[in-house]
Design a protein around this motif. Structure first.
Motif, short mmCIF file in Angstrom:
data_model
loop_
_atom_site.label_atom_id
_atom_site.label_comp_id
_atom_site.label_asym_id
_atom_site.label_seq_id
_atom_site.Cartn_x
_atom_site.Cartn_y
_atom_site.Cartn_z
N HIS A 1 0.79 -1.23 0.00
CA HIS A 1 0.00 0.00 0.00
C HIS A 1 0.81 1.27 0.00
N ASP B 1 -7.73 4.40 6.70
CA ASP B 1 -7.43 3.12 6.07
C ASP B 1 -5.94 2.95 5.79
N TYR B 2 -5.35 3.95 5.14
CA TYR B 2 -3.94 3.85 4.77
C TYR B 2 -3.22 5.16 5.04
N CYS C 1 -8.37 8.33 1.84
CA CYS C 1 -7.87 7.10 2.46
C CYS C 1 -7.65 7.24 3.97
N CYS D 1 -8.97 1.36 -4.00
CA CYS D 1 -9.66 2.40 -3.22
C CYS D 1 -10.49 1.78 -2.10
N PRO E 1 -2.61 8.03 0.25
CA PRO E 1 -3.76 7.82 -0.66
C PRO E 1 -3.38 6.74 -1.69
N GLN E 2 -4.20 5.73 -1.81
CA GLN E 2 -3.85 4.57 -2.62
C GLN E 2 -3.78 4.88 -4.11
#
Ligand code: SF4
Ligand code: SF4
Lengths: 492, 93
Positions: free
Chosen positions: A187, B44-45, B41, B19, B48-49
């Protein structure tokens, strides 16, 4: 629809002696030999008679290579690994069935791009799943950069895929950092040496996992002068130790207008001599594939012969395919080829020049041949898009490889646009002393002669190896083979 | 304003499955980000994916309208050289 008879439509490699003298596969274990038997990319024998196609279902990529530019995918593009028609899995399956029904030689389906198949696992595996179900006689293969390989090895095994190609350009992360600007991993976008380190470790891990499971692995490397050229000898050893059975070294193709990092930064590709020298160095360790012609990612047909135009989406839309019937025809065709092959190998077409009774040792000579197939000299010089290169020495005649006229740019200043097609051909034929063709015009004849390459159309329609042997004999008789090639002397 | 995909997108599909918010739409002529759905994102991450995998410099704009991957950041090709190449190719056509 009508099934076309195929015997004449395409005989993959235009050389009958290509691999004929000493099949490079003979040292391999029997079960591996059987696996590669029908694979046009792997077996020199097979690529005369069998065809493969690639479908472009995998647009996404998880790494960037300096020889690739994701922006450039125009329809005029004919560089390898570049495609224009992206297909959904259902469309791809339809296309495969249409091609297989029309070209019984088609035995291998590959997914190679335009991105990385394993960076698009849903699309890739959905295509394979449907093909296994609908056309079980077709073999499947996949080419990958290896980054996502370890996590997909199990799925590959499930789909019964027994051919995998990994592109491995280095095993040293410092070198890798000069080839790969970034990867997408966990990721995150990762750059520099660390990115190369992860990629290399994933490639090596994936390679080992595949060979442990008995899956055939071919390794492709792009030769980038000054970056990884010498290093590839080491790469060849390492991948062989891990069980890869073939290592294919391809030349970097970098032109400014491709918009790649290498193209813009002026990184040159190897000369044909440099390429052959490296391939020779690696061949000491491992089988090399000299007949690779860097097919496009969606190439259809025999290696080097692209019939993609016949099978565009709207054309296959109107095809009505009875695959059951086609499968029978395919089986019959393949059986016939097998029989012919066996007869040929019994007949042992070996051209021996051992009879040359010369006291002095004769130097080897490279000859270029224009042929459109069937192993004979049957092409007009001006129509040849590529030449088959043969080496004759005082022992025998051997097929060395193909030289494509447009593909071989050697970079540097000589690469201007003013260069004519003929200049390009002459550059592609660097090192050759003779060109054999069925016919040739007066003007190219003169230019070739001036460049130290002797045109010869006296052997039109003759079997290539025999003609090459005859010309070599003539040269020997004239005493031309005890001295150096004058063109080399002039430039040396 | 959230992230935004613009016309230089080459429809490579890489961003869409990554996403976490299902904000990316496989539209034509190019992919789009639903401003309503995009969370950048967050939660989540770290990154940004879409921005992290997109291979095309300038195809995704950040909330300030700036290229999230500016020229030269992905290919390593210096901007000046890139511009010169484009000019040269255009001139020769
Ligand atoms: S920033 Fe994240 S949430 Fe927004 S579109 Fe890109 S991937 Fe989806
Ligand atoms: S990753 Fe970039 S180029 Fe690819 S579809 Fe998404 S926005 Fe377009």
């Amino acid at each position: 629809m009508q099934l076309k008879p195929i015997a004449q439509t395409a005989s993959g490699c235009t050389s009958s002696g290509c691999g004929g003298r000493s099949d490079q596969l003979t040292h391999l274990p029997k079960h591996i030999r059987e696996k590669v038997h029908n694979h046009p990319c792997y077996s020199e024998q097979a690529h005369h008679h069998y065809a493969r196609m690639h479908v472009a279902v995998a647009p996404a990529c998880n790494i960037q290579c300096h020889y690739c530019n994701r922006k450039y995918d125009c329809t005029n593009e004919s560089r390898p690994g570049v495609v224009s028609e992206l297909l959904k899995p259902d469309q791809a399956v339809k296309k495969v069935m249409a091609v297989a029904a029309n070209i019984p030689q088609m035995t291998v389906l590959g997914i190679a791009g335009p991105g990385d198949p394993l960076a698009n696992p849903e699309r890739t595996f959905e295509t394979f799943r449907q093909i296994t179900e609908k056309a079980p006689d077709i073999k499947l293969c996949v080419s990958t950069n290896g980054l996502a390989l370890p996590e997909h090895v199990d799925a590959l095994c499930e789909h019964n895929i027994d051919h995998v190609t990994i592109t491995i350009n280095c095993i040293d992360p410092d070198i890798g950092a000069k080839i790969y600007p970034w990867i997408f991993w966990n990721h995150q976008r990762i750059k520099g040496r660390k990115a190369a380190e992860i990629l290399i470790s994933q490639q090596q891990k994936g390679l080992q996992m595949l060979t442990d499971r008995g899956i055939l692995v071919k390794v492709n490397s792009v030769m980038i002068p000054g970056i990884n050229d010498q290093h590839l000898v080491e790469v060849s050893k390492v991948v062989k130790a891990k069980g890869a059975f073939l290592h294919n070294v391809m030349p970097l193709i970098a032109e400014k207008e491709h918009g790649t990092f290498y193209g813009i930064m002026g990184q040159r590709g190897p000369t044909t001599d440099e390429l052959t020298a490296l391939q020779d160095q690696c061949a000491g360790d491992m089988n090399m594939m000299r007949h690779c012609r860097q097919c496009r990612a969606d190439a259809v047909g025999m290696l080097g012969e692209d019939r993609n135009e016949e099978f565009t989406l709207d054309k296959i839309e109107h095809m009505d395919i009875d695959y059951q019937q086609a499968m029978q025809q395919r089986a019959a065709y393949q059986q016939q080829i097998e029989q012919e092959n066996q007869q040929q190998s019994r007949g042992e077409m070996v051209i021996s020049l051992a009879a040359l009774k010369s006291k002095k040792s004769l130097r080897p000579v490279l000859m270029a041949v224009a042929s459109s197939g069937s192993g004979v000299i049957n092409q007009h010089f001006g129509h040849a898009k590529e030449f088959l290169i043969y080496e004759a020495n005082d022992m025998d005649v051997r097929f060395i490889g193909h030289r494509k006229v447009d593909l071989y740019c050697h970079g540097g200043d000589s690469c201007g646009e003013a260069e004519s097609k003929l200049d390009k051909i002459i550059r592609a034929l660097e090192g050759c002393e003779v060109v054999l063709c069925s016919k040739i015009g007066y003007e190219p004849w003169e230019t070739l002669e001036q460049a130290g390459i002797q045109p010869n159309s006296e052997h039109a329609m003759e079997v290539i190896e025999e003609a090459v042997a005859a010309v070599y004999q003539e040269m020997a008789d004239k005493g031309e083979l005890t001295q150096q090639h004058h063109a080399w002397l002039a430039t040396a | 304003m959230t992230y935004q995909i613009i016309e230089t997108c080459v429809n490579c599909c890489a961003c869409e499955p990554l996403c976490p918010s299902d904000a990316i739409i496989e539209a034509r002529p190019h992919f789009l980000i639903s401003a309503k759905k995009c969370t950048e994102c967050e939660g989540d991450y770290i990154d940004p994916q879409c921005v992290s995998i997109c291979p095309i410099e300038g195809a995704i704009l950040d909330s300030f309208g700036k290229a999230a991957n500016p020229i030269g950041s992905l290919t390593g090709i210096p901007a000046a050289q890139w511009v010169a190449m484009i000019a040269e190719v255009r001139a020769s056509v």
